[in-house]
Scaffold this motif. Structure first.
Motif, PDB file in Angstrom:
ATOM      1  N   LEU A  20       0.824  -1.209   0.000  1.00 56.33           N
ATOM      2  CA  LEU A  20       0.000   0.000   0.000  1.00 56.33           C
ATOM      3  C   LEU A  20       0.858   1.258   0.000  1.00 56.33           C
ATOM      4  O   LEU A  20       0.528   2.251  -0.656  1.00 56.33           O
ATOM      5  N   PHE A  21       1.967   1.227   0.729  1.00 54.44           N
ATOM      6  CA  PHE A  21       2.848   2.384   0.782  1.00 54.44           C
ATOM      7  C   PHE A  21       3.455   2.665  -0.590  1.00 54.44           C
ATOM      8  O   PHE A  21       3.494   3.810  -1.040  1.00 54.44           O
ATOM      9  N   ALA A  26       3.394   5.873  -5.488  1.00 50.76           N
ATOM     10  CA  ALA A  26       3.365   5.999  -6.946  1.00 50.76           C
ATOM     11  C   ALA A  26       2.185   6.855  -7.396  1.00 50.76           C
ATOM     12  O   ALA A  26       2.317   7.699  -8.293  1.00 50.76           O
ATOM     13  N   PHE A  27       1.026   6.673  -6.757  1.00 51.54           N
ATOM     14  CA  PHE A  27      -0.149   7.480  -7.074  1.00 51.54           C
ATOM     15  C   PHE A  27       0.121   8.955  -6.790  1.00 51.54           C
ATOM     16  O   PHE A  27      -0.257   9.829  -7.575  1.00 51.54           O
ATOM     17  N   LEU A  72      -3.754  10.070   1.321  1.00 53.41           N
ATOM     18  CA  LEU A  72      -3.739   8.603   1.346  1.00 53.41           C
ATOM     19  C   LEU A  72      -2.361   8.067   1.697  1.00 53.41           C
ATOM     20  O   LEU A  72      -2.225   7.124   2.487  1.00 53.41           O
ATOM     21  N   PHE A  73      -1.334   8.661   1.122  1.00 48.83           N
ATOM     22  CA  PHE A  73       0.043   8.259   1.390  1.00 48.83           C
ATOM     23  C   PHE A  73       0.356   8.424   2.881  1.00 48.83           C
ATOM     24  O   PHE A  73       0.892   7.517   3.521  1.00 48.83           O
ATOM     25  N   TYR A  77       1.009   5.541   6.007  1.00 46.85           N
ATOM     26  CA  TYR A  77       2.188   5.620   6.872  1.00 46.85           C
ATOM     27  C   TYR A  77       1.780   5.641   8.347  1.00 46.85           C
ATOM     28  O   TYR A  77       2.335   4.902   9.164  1.00 46.85           O
ATOM     29  N   VAL A  78       0.792   6.444   8.691  1.00 44.59           N
ATOM     30  CA  VAL A  78       0.334   6.527  10.082  1.00 44.59           C
ATOM     31  C   VAL A  78      -0.316   5.210  10.511  1.00 44.59           C
ATOM     32  O   VAL A  78      -0.070   4.718  11.609  1.00 44.59           O
TER      33      VAL A  78
END
Length: 133
Positions: A20-21, A26-27, A72-73, A77-78
């Motif tokens: 997901l990260f 990339a997104f 989202l990024f 991370y959180v």
């Protein structure tokens, strides 16, 4: 993200968070590249007014998408750290090769002031916070 979960023995969570990260990263990069293109298209144009309005709308929409991508990024991370600290704690009693077994997952180390061997007589205090696996 993902390495801590893998190290704690939760490899599926590690792959999910790591994947997901990378995907949200990339997104985010693609969204900001699109934003820069739309911004450039909007700034480097002339009449007619209908074309200006359309490019302005595209530019504003790409800005919103780019900031959503950043959100989202950051959320991944959180969420990685929340999961790591509260839900992916390893079982310290079953680890091999650890002689000093402690049940604390988060450690706080404070070294008393001391002088290092140097020309400087300044005293230093060291504070360290870590996650123990």
């Amino acid at each position: 993200p993902g390495w801590g979960q893998s190290y704690a023995g939760h490899s599926t969570k590690g792959v999910i968070y790591g994947g997901l990260f990378v995907l949200t990263g990339a997104f985010t990069v693609l969204a900001f590249m699109n934003y820069n293109t739309k911004k450039s298209d909007y700034e480097d144009q002339g009449p007619p007014q209908s074309e200006i309005d359309k490019k302005y709308d595209d530019y504003k929409q790409s800005s919103q998408i780019a900031w959503c991508a950043v959100g989202l990024f950051a959320a991944v991370y959180v969420a990685n750290w929340v999961d790591l600290i509260f839900f992916s704690q390893p079982d310290f009693g079953n680890r091999i090769g650890i002689t000093d077994i402690s049940n604390s997952f988060i450690t706080l180390d404070i070294n008393r002031p001391h002088s290092f061997i140097s020309d400087n007589s300044e005293k230093n205090m060291h504070l360290g916070i870590g996650v123990r696996f």
